[in-house]
Design a protein around this motif. Structure first.
Motif, PDB file in Angstrom:
ATOM      1  N   GLY A  43      -0.287  -1.077  11.951  1.00 29.36           N
ATOM      2  CA  GLY A  43      -0.763   0.581  11.953  1.00 29.36           C
ATOM      3  C   GLY A  43      -0.472   1.469  10.744  1.00 29.36           C
ATOM      4  O   GLY A  43      -0.155   2.561  11.259  1.00 29.36           O
ATOM      5  N   GLY A  44      -0.350   0.824   9.569  1.00 28.74           N
ATOM      6  CA  GLY A  44      -0.051   2.121   8.513  1.00 28.74           C
ATOM      7  C   GLY A  44       0.960   1.209   7.756  1.00 28.74           C
ATOM      8  O   GLY A  44       1.292   0.212   7.706  1.00 28.74           O
ATOM      9  N   GLY A  45       1.053   2.117   6.530  1.00 32.28           N
ATOM     10  CA  GLY A  45       1.913   1.680   5.428  1.00 32.28           C
ATOM     11  C   GLY A  45       1.197   1.144   4.277  1.00 32.28           C
ATOM     12  O   GLY A  45       0.056   0.584   4.490  1.00 32.28           O
ATOM     13  N   LYS A  46       1.776   1.192   3.059  1.00 34.62           N
ATOM     14  CA  LYS A  46       0.947   0.838   1.749  1.00 34.62           C
ATOM     15  C   LYS A  46       1.153  -0.388   1.726  1.00 34.62           C
ATOM     16  O   LYS A  46       0.079  -1.249   1.003  1.00 34.62           O
ATOM     17  CB  LYS A  46       1.911   1.729   0.706  1.00 34.62           C
ATOM     18  CG  LYS A  46       1.481   2.872   0.375  1.00 34.62           C
ATOM     19  CD  LYS A  46       2.138   3.508  -0.768  1.00 34.62           C
ATOM     20  CE  LYS A  46       3.673   3.414  -0.806  1.00 34.62           C
ATOM     21  NZ  LYS A  46       4.365   4.300   0.373  1.00 34.62           N
ATOM     22  N   ARG A  47       2.063  -1.293   2.193  1.00 29.91           N
ATOM     23  CA  ARG A  47       2.205  -2.760   2.313  1.00 29.91           C
ATOM     24  C   ARG A  47       2.474  -2.839   0.855  1.00 29.91           C
ATOM     25  O   ARG A  47       1.791  -3.954   0.196  1.00 29.91           O
ATOM     26  CB  ARG A  47       0.942  -3.597   2.737  1.00 29.91           C
ATOM     27  CG  ARG A  47       0.650  -3.035   4.077  1.00 29.91           C
ATOM     28  CD  ARG A  47       1.537  -3.156   5.269  1.00 29.91           C
ATOM     29  NE  ARG A  47       0.908  -2.855   6.669  1.00 29.91           N
ATOM     30  CZ  ARG A  47       1.963  -2.765   7.563  1.00 29.91           C
ATOM     31  NH1 ARG A  47       3.274  -2.773   7.293  1.00 29.91           N
ATOM     32  NH2 ARG A  47       1.413  -2.596   8.764  1.00 29.91           N
ATOM     33  N   PHE A  48       3.346  -2.161   0.182  1.00 27.01           N
ATOM     34  CA  PHE A  48       3.791  -2.228  -1.285  1.00 27.01           C
ATOM     35  C   PHE A  48       4.316  -3.578  -1.529  1.00 27.01           C
ATOM     36  O   PHE A  48       4.119  -4.298  -2.401  1.00 27.01           O
ATOM     37  CB  PHE A  48       4.393  -1.323  -1.719  1.00 27.01           C
ATOM     38  CG  PHE A  48       4.515  -1.099  -3.122  1.00 27.01           C
ATOM     39  CD1 PHE A  48       3.621  -0.777  -3.982  1.00 27.01           C
ATOM     40  CD2 PHE A  48       5.783  -0.771  -3.677  1.00 27.01           C
ATOM     41  CE1 PHE A  48       3.615  -0.728  -5.267  1.00 27.01           C
ATOM     42  CE2 PHE A  48       6.012  -0.493  -5.153  1.00 27.01           C
ATOM     43  CZ  PHE A  48       4.724  -0.630  -5.844  1.00 27.01           C
ATOM     44  N   ARG A  49       5.452  -4.172  -0.697  1.00 28.02           N
ATOM     45  CA  ARG A  49       6.060  -5.247  -1.152  1.00 28.02           C
ATOM     46  C   ARG A  49       5.236  -6.647  -0.821  1.00 28.02           C
ATOM     47  O   ARG A  49       5.313  -7.310  -1.853  1.00 28.02           O
ATOM     48  CB  ARG A  49       7.412  -5.341  -0.208  1.00 28.02           C
ATOM     49  CG  ARG A  49       8.593  -4.185  -0.386  1.00 28.02           C
ATOM     50  CD  ARG A  49       9.181  -3.881   0.768  1.00 28.02           C
ATOM     51  NE  ARG A  49      10.143  -2.422   0.442  1.00 28.02           N
ATOM     52  CZ  ARG A  49       9.446  -1.129   0.452  1.00 28.02           C
ATOM     53  NH1 ARG A  49       8.205  -1.268   0.870  1.00 28.02           N
ATOM     54  NH2 ARG A  49      10.032  -0.194   0.086  1.00 28.02           N
ATOM     55  N   PRO A  50       4.528  -6.348   0.210  1.00 31.90           N
ATOM     56  CA  PRO A  50       3.635  -7.827   0.220  1.00 31.90           C
ATOM     57  C   PRO A  50       2.606  -7.944  -0.946  1.00 31.90           C
ATOM     58  O   PRO A  50       2.493  -8.938  -1.477  1.00 31.90           O
ATOM     59  CB  PRO A  50       2.917  -7.460   1.389  1.00 31.90           C
ATOM     60  CG  PRO A  50       3.770  -6.430   2.402  1.00 31.90           C
ATOM     61  CD  PRO A  50       4.303  -5.862   1.478  1.00 31.90           C
ATOM     62  N   PHE A  51       2.391  -6.582  -1.447  1.00 38.06           N
ATOM     63  CA  PHE A  51       1.280  -6.508  -2.662  1.00 38.06           C
ATOM     64  C   PHE A  51       1.899  -7.270  -3.806  1.00 38.06           C
ATOM     65  O   PHE A  51       1.578  -7.783  -4.565  1.00 38.06           O
ATOM     66  CB  PHE A  51       0.792  -5.014  -2.630  1.00 38.06           C
ATOM     67  CG  PHE A  51       0.013  -4.753  -3.817  1.00 38.06           C
ATOM     68  CD1 PHE A  51      -1.438  -4.977  -3.720  1.00 38.06           C
ATOM     69  CD2 PHE A  51       0.465  -4.571  -5.297  1.00 38.06           C
ATOM     70  CE1 PHE A  51      -2.059  -4.782  -4.659  1.00 38.06           C
ATOM     71  CE2 PHE A  51      -0.191  -4.427  -6.284  1.00 38.06           C
ATOM     72  CZ  PHE A  51      -1.789  -4.570  -6.217  1.00 38.06           C
TER      73      PHE A  51
END
Lengths: 299, 299
Positions: A43-51
């Motif tokens: 439910g949120g977060g940029k998910r920058f590390r997975p990206f």
């Protein structure tokens, strides 16, 4: 597709995969532990590390499907660290991504246990056969993630940060010390996410080092941008209380070297991040954009 | 050599190896994080789980040197769980193994972070090449440990235990519910330590199942013995406050079924543990003795 669209599309895909991983390896749906883990994870977060894992792996031709498990494992570690860092005995935050922190939505012991379970989940995902067909790669990835997350990485960074704060020393830490602890607290996991993509892609050691260098500079840019935001920003754009570091008596790099110098160092970090990717040419463009995004983000 | 001597000799060996692992993968000596991790990890304990890994692996001819890393990883998980379970927001214990708990010797945030770092360390050790030459085995061991420790194992057990306690319900849980949560909280890690020995020893699936069955019954015996100790024991033999479960309003199996029935179930668990080892003949004698030891221990 713009970079922001690409990041958002990736985030949706990751969100879905995180929910699947929680259903597959986590506690029963409907249980308090499942709900608390879901609150911390979904439910949120940029998910920058997975990206970063996905885009780094893509440089070596790895399709997104084959990078999703590793990407999810990095995000589990990131989310566990937020749940624990927000605790009353640590940063004592009530809000995270504009929602109540885990211990506010549930309680303290639930937040500690949900964090513990998310950290453990990360390693269970990373060791699973679906994370990579080759067990050598799986074992390498577990070691890479553990090193970035543990007592020589992220946990040590949080420890040094809190030590400086709780000691409440009149003497200010040096800019070097702050850079060192931020490199551990934020940089280690970001750099390892980039390196993980190279490992997934069976990259040469030269290529792996290049991704690592990119990731370290990206992490630095990310952190300086965060400090600048904290110094200049307001709660509306950050989704958390601004000026919090100053209020907590935390010395940031910006305090020590000033806004203009911090901006210059930020630009230099982005330049170095970009330079590290030069050997990959045009294909590295999403990662280069990621560095610019990290430097200019508003939250 | 008697069983108690064998256990003590193993404990010394493990203690030394844990110190080596902390030095190799942990934070710098002299740092607060290193000191807190050392406090949680070193200087005491029966080292029962490592003993099980080592003795189970020995059934398949694995020398102790080749089982030490995996054994240490299990002990790291056990010690992290004690540091977190002892926290004020959970069991709120001041003493552990006759010494101050981590949050008493240091403080709450340090205890949380030291626990986090120990959990992470466990996976770093398990994924390392020295844990096993074959990466397939390493990846399997990481998955086995994560499953036992996480949101479907130990963490879930602690969660269910605290939920029952904090809810403070007048309605007593069933004996089945207590057995279920104890099986998760204590049994999962013990059973997986035994199974880990079989994995290290490249055992057949039948042999691996036998070790698992042994471990599950051993875990049950361990827990019933603990409940009996809590009901009958005194602080002197336990090294922690006795009658604590009753004081905390925790229903134990002994409360529900009575001391005599609990003793009968304990004997049955030991019998089943022993039976599971029958195919291994005389070589399994240390593990059989371990089951009797768990049932009769005084602390």
């Amino acid at each position: 597709m713009t970079f922001v669209q690409r990041l958002a599309t990736g985030a949706e895909r990751i969100e879905q995969h995180l929910a699947e991983m929680l259903a597959k390896y986590g506690p029963q749906k409907g249980s308090r532990l499942n709900a608390a883990m879901a609150h911390a994870l979904l439910g949120g977060g940029k998910r920058f590390r997975p990206f970063l894992v996905i885009e780094s792996a893509a440089l070596f031709g790895v399709p997104i499907e084959s990078a999703l498990d590793a990407a999810a494992a990095f995000e589990c570690v990131h989310c566990y660290s937020l749940a624990h860092d927000d605790l009353p005995s640590m940063d004592n935050d009530d809000l995270r991504r504009g929602r109540p922190t885990v211990h506010k939505a549930f309680d303290e012991w639930t937040a500690i246990l949900a964090g513990d379970a998310l950290l453990t989940l990360a390693f269970e995902i990373m060791a699973s056969e679906s994370a990579h067909a080759d067990p050598v790669v799986r074992a390498q990835m577990v070691a890479l993630l553990a090193k970035a997350a543990g007592g020589r990485g992220m946990v040590l960074g949080q420890m040094l940060d809190l030590e400086a704060e709780k000691r409440n020393e009149p003497a200010r830490p040096s800019a070097d010390h702050i850079r060192h602890l931020q490199g551990l607290k934020t940089g280690a996991l970001i750099a390892s996410a980039c390196e993980a993509g190279a490992v997934l892609g069976a990259a040469s050691s030269v290529q792996r080092d290049a991704l690592r260098t990119y990731g370290e500079n990206l992490g630095l840019a990310f952190q300086i941008a965060d400090d600048l935001l904290d110094a200049e920003g307001d709660a509306a754009t950050m989704g958390k209380a601004a000026g919090k570091d100053a209020a907590a008596g935390k010395a940031t790099l910006v305090d020590l070297i000033g806004i203009e110098n911090a901006r210059a160092q930020l630009a230099e970090a982005v330049r170095c991040a970009e330079a590290a990717l030069a050997p990959f040419g045009e294909r590295a463009s999403p990662l280069i954009q990621a560095a610019h995004f990290a430097a200019k983000r508003e939250h």
